[in-house]
Scaffold this motif. Structure first.
Motif, PDB file in Angstrom:
ATOM      1  N   PRO A  87     -87.000 -35.628  27.461  1.00 37.70           N
ATOM      2  CA  PRO A  87     -86.467 -37.001  27.532  1.00 37.70           C
ATOM      3  C   PRO A  87     -86.286 -37.662  26.175  1.00 37.70           C
ATOM      4  O   PRO A  87     -85.341 -38.438  25.977  1.00 37.70           O
ATOM      5  CB  PRO A  87     -87.512 -37.730  28.387  1.00 37.70           C
ATOM      6  N   GLU A  88     -87.151 -37.372  25.220  1.00 35.23           N
ATOM      7  CA  GLU A  88     -86.988 -37.963  23.899  1.00 35.23           C
ATOM      8  C   GLU A  88     -85.754 -37.392  23.187  1.00 35.23           C
ATOM      9  O   GLU A  88     -85.023 -38.120  22.506  1.00 35.23           O
ATOM     10  CB  GLU A  88     -88.246 -37.717  23.061  1.00 35.23           C
ATOM     11  N   ILE A  89     -85.516 -36.102  23.345  1.00 34.84           N
ATOM     12  CA  ILE A  89     -84.312 -35.501  22.763  1.00 34.84           C
ATOM     13  C   ILE A  89     -83.064 -36.041  23.460  1.00 34.84           C
ATOM     14  O   ILE A  89     -82.026 -36.268  22.826  1.00 34.84           O
ATOM     15  CB  ILE A  89     -84.392 -33.970  22.866  1.00 34.84           C
ATOM     16  N   ARG A  91     -82.701 -39.021  24.708  1.00 35.97           N
ATOM     17  CA  ARG A  91     -82.470 -40.367  24.172  1.00 35.97           C
ATOM     18  C   ARG A  91     -81.931 -40.314  22.747  1.00 35.97           C
ATOM     19  O   ARG A  91     -81.059 -41.113  22.370  1.00 35.97           O
ATOM     20  CB  ARG A  91     -83.776 -41.154  24.210  1.00 35.97           C
ATOM     21  N   LEU A  92     -82.428 -39.389  21.950  1.00 39.20           N
ATOM     22  CA  LEU A  92     -81.942 -39.256  20.576  1.00 39.20           C
ATOM     23  C   LEU A  92     -80.472 -38.867  20.538  1.00 39.20           C
ATOM     24  O   LEU A  92     -79.709 -39.353  19.692  1.00 39.20           O
ATOM     25  CB  LEU A  92     -82.786 -38.214  19.836  1.00 39.20           C
ATOM     26  N   ALA A  93     -80.038 -38.009  21.458  1.00 37.34           N
ATOM     27  CA  ALA A  93     -78.622 -37.630  21.528  1.00 37.34           C
ATOM     28  C   ALA A  93     -77.753 -38.831  21.885  1.00 37.34           C
ATOM     29  O   ALA A  93     -76.652 -39.008  21.341  1.00 37.34           O
ATOM     30  CB  ALA A  93     -78.436 -36.509  22.544  1.00 37.34           C
ATOM     31  N   LEU A  94     -78.236 -39.684  22.780  1.00 41.06           N
ATOM     32  CA  LEU A  94     -77.485 -40.894  23.128  1.00 41.06           C
ATOM     33  C   LEU A  94     -77.350 -41.832  21.929  1.00 41.06           C
ATOM     34  O   LEU A  94     -76.265 -42.360  21.645  1.00 41.06           O
ATOM     35  CB  LEU A  94     -78.177 -41.620  24.286  1.00 41.06           C
ATOM     36  N   GLU A  95     -78.437 -42.048  21.215  1.00 42.26           N
ATOM     37  CA  GLU A  95     -78.411 -42.995  20.102  1.00 42.26           C
ATOM     38  C   GLU A  95     -77.521 -42.510  18.961  1.00 42.26           C
ATOM     39  O   GLU A  95     -76.748 -43.291  18.389  1.00 42.26           O
ATOM     40  CB  GLU A  95     -79.838 -43.226  19.602  1.00 42.26           C
ATOM     41  N   SER A  96     -77.623 -41.239  18.609  1.00 43.66           N
ATOM     42  CA  SER A  96     -76.810 -40.724  17.501  1.00 43.66           C
ATOM     43  C   SER A  96     -75.323 -40.752  17.841  1.00 43.66           C
ATOM     44  O   SER A  96     -74.482 -41.102  16.998  1.00 43.66           O
ATOM     45  CB  SER A  96     -77.250 -39.300  17.159  1.00 43.66           C
ATOM     46  N   THR A  97     -74.970 -40.415  19.080  1.00 44.93           N
ATOM     47  CA  THR A  97     -73.560 -40.452  19.479  1.00 44.93           C
ATOM     48  C   THR A  97     -73.040 -41.879  19.530  1.00 44.93           C
ATOM     49  O   THR A  97     -71.884 -42.146  19.165  1.00 44.93           O
ATOM     50  CB  THR A  97     -73.387 -39.775  20.845  1.00 44.93           C
ATOM     51  N   ALA A  98     -73.866 -42.816  19.977  1.00 46.48           N
ATOM     52  CA  ALA A  98     -73.436 -44.217  20.032  1.00 46.48           C
ATOM     53  C   ALA A  98     -73.136 -44.755  18.634  1.00 46.48           C
ATOM     54  O   ALA A  98     -72.152 -45.490  18.435  1.00 46.48           O
ATOM     55  CB  ALA A  98     -74.517 -45.063  20.706  1.00 46.48           C
ATOM     56  N   GLU A  99     -73.940 -44.391  17.649  1.00 39.88           N
ATOM     57  CA  GLU A  99     -73.682 -44.849  16.281  1.00 39.88           C
ATOM     58  C   GLU A  99     -72.349 -44.319  15.756  1.00 39.88           C
ATOM     59  O   GLU A  99     -71.587 -45.052  15.109  1.00 39.88           O
ATOM     60  CB  GLU A  99     -74.824 -44.402  15.376  1.00 39.88           C
ATOM     61  N   ASP A 100     -72.059 -43.060  16.033  1.00 40.23           N
ATOM     62  CA  ASP A 100     -70.786 -42.488  15.569  1.00 40.23           C
ATOM     63  C   ASP A 100     -69.588 -43.151  16.250  1.00 40.23           C
ATOM     64  O   ASP A 100     -68.568 -43.437  15.597  1.00 40.23           O
ATOM     65  CB  ASP A 100     -70.768 -40.981  15.829  1.00 40.23           C
ATOM     66  N   GLU A 101     -69.698 -43.401  17.537  1.00 41.15           N
ATOM     67  CA  GLU A 101     -68.572 -44.003  18.260  1.00 41.15           C
ATOM     68  C   GLU A 101     -68.348 -45.458  17.844  1.00 41.15           C
ATOM     69  O   GLU A 101     -67.202 -45.900  17.705  1.00 41.15           O
ATOM     70  CB  GLU A 101     -68.820 -43.919  19.772  1.00 41.15           C
ATOM     71  N   ILE A 102     -69.413 -46.198  17.630  1.00 43.00           N
ATOM     72  CA  ILE A 102     -69.256 -47.590  17.187  1.00 43.00           C
ATOM     73  C   ILE A 102     -68.628 -47.640  15.797  1.00 43.00           C
ATOM     74  O   ILE A 102     -67.794 -48.514  15.499  1.00 43.00           O
ATOM     75  CB  ILE A 102     -70.617 -48.308  17.206  1.00 43.00           C
ATOM     76  N   ALA A 103     -69.000 -46.697  14.937  1.00 47.37           N
ATOM     77  CA  ALA A 103     -68.394 -46.654  13.600  1.00 47.37           C
ATOM     78  C   ALA A 103     -66.898 -46.348  13.676  1.00 47.37           C
ATOM     79  O   ALA A 103     -66.097 -46.913  12.912  1.00 47.37           O
ATOM     80  CB  ALA A 103     -69.107 -45.612  12.745  1.00 47.37           C
TER      81      ALA A 103
END
Length: 282
Positions: A87-89, A91-103
């Motif tokens: 579950p921690e991995i 969540r980490l995949a969600l957060e890293s992808t969200a940062e790239d898409e927002i950029a």
């Protein structure tokens, strides 16, 4: 008065303003088409992926992969393509992808910021140059004559550059704020969809942990044999035999008395002393 005539009367500052306006409009048109594609399909993609995740995770992965050309589709597909992650991995995949898409959604904002800052300054520069050209030919004696009307007309034409610069800056600022509002809305959508997907996956993860068999314990190691105390052997040391009494007698010397069978033999100089006590010592 047509647009070409207005552009000509605006002075040399109208050319850089024209370039800025073209650059700004190209960014605005590209961003409008980009946001139109996102906003029309975003809600449908999120609902389909979450509904499928509640029943079958493989189906949810296929749906997210099908819509991976959309930012929200790539956002949801990033953790689903992993093979039963922690579950921690997840969540980490969600957060890293969200940062790239927002950029990527913020592309073009720097160009609009530059246009908003430069357009009014260029318009003001064109007005100043027009005023300099209009006031150069005026004289103090001509203020009350009809020649002053041409000066006022030149001042009015010089203000065209300022008006053009303000129009370009205001238009760019309106769309710049609109695109920023879209980005803020996408952050909320990503946070809501990511939280719902993570909650579903944590429930799925707990079910997997409950159904998995308990790991078998390793066989116990055989007991170790008791330690046998080692016998200590005491070595007895034998002292070396006593040596004979060392011979410490001095070597034979003619000046010392010698021991013979008949007695002691005195050296010659002592014999002379015994015969003549007054003889001087040698």
């Amino acid at each position: 008065m047509d647009v070409v005539d207005i552009f000509r009367k605006g002075g040399p500052a109208m050319w850089p303003l024209l370039a800025l306006s073209i650059l700004s409009m190209s960014v605005i048109i590209e961003r409008l088409s980009y946001w139109f594609r996102i906003l029309t399909q975003e809600k449908e993609i999120v609902e389909r992926v979450l509904d499928a995740a509640g029943q079958n995770w493989r189906t949810a992965t296929e749906i997210a992969k099908r819509f991976s050309y959309q930012p929200v589709g790539r956002f949801l597909y990033a953790p689903l393509r992993l093979s039963t992650p922690d579950p921690e991995i997840f969540r980490l995949a969600l957060e890293s992808t969200a940062e790239d898409e927002i950029a990527s959604m913020r592309q073009g904002e720097k160009i609009l910021e530059a246009v908003i800052a430069l357009a009014p300054l260029l318009g003001l520069l064109g007005t100043v140059l027009g005023l300099i050209q209009s006031l150069r030919s005026i004289r103090l004696g001509d203020l009350a004559s009809s020649s002053a009307a041409g000066v006022t007309l030149g001042i009015g034409e010089a203000l065209i550059a300022t008006a053009a610069g303000l129009i370009v800056a205001i238009t760019s600022l309106v769309f710049y704020r609109l695109f920023q509002a879209f980005v803020v809305n996408q952050v909320k959508v990503f946070r809501k969809a990511g939280s719902d997907l993570e909650l579903l996956y944590r429930q799925y993860w707990l079910n997997i942990q409950d159904t998995m068999p308990a790991p078998q314990s390793a066989p116990a190691a055989p007991p170790m044999p008791p330690e046998v105390p080692q016998q200590r052997t005491i070595q007895r040391f034998s002292f070396p035999p006593r040596l004979g009494k060392p011979n410490i007698s001095a070597p034979d010397s003619p000046d010392l008395p010698r021991r013979t069978d008949e007695g002691y033999t005195m050296p010659p100089y002592l014999e002379s002393r015994r015969e003549d006590p007054k003889a001087p010592e040698a």
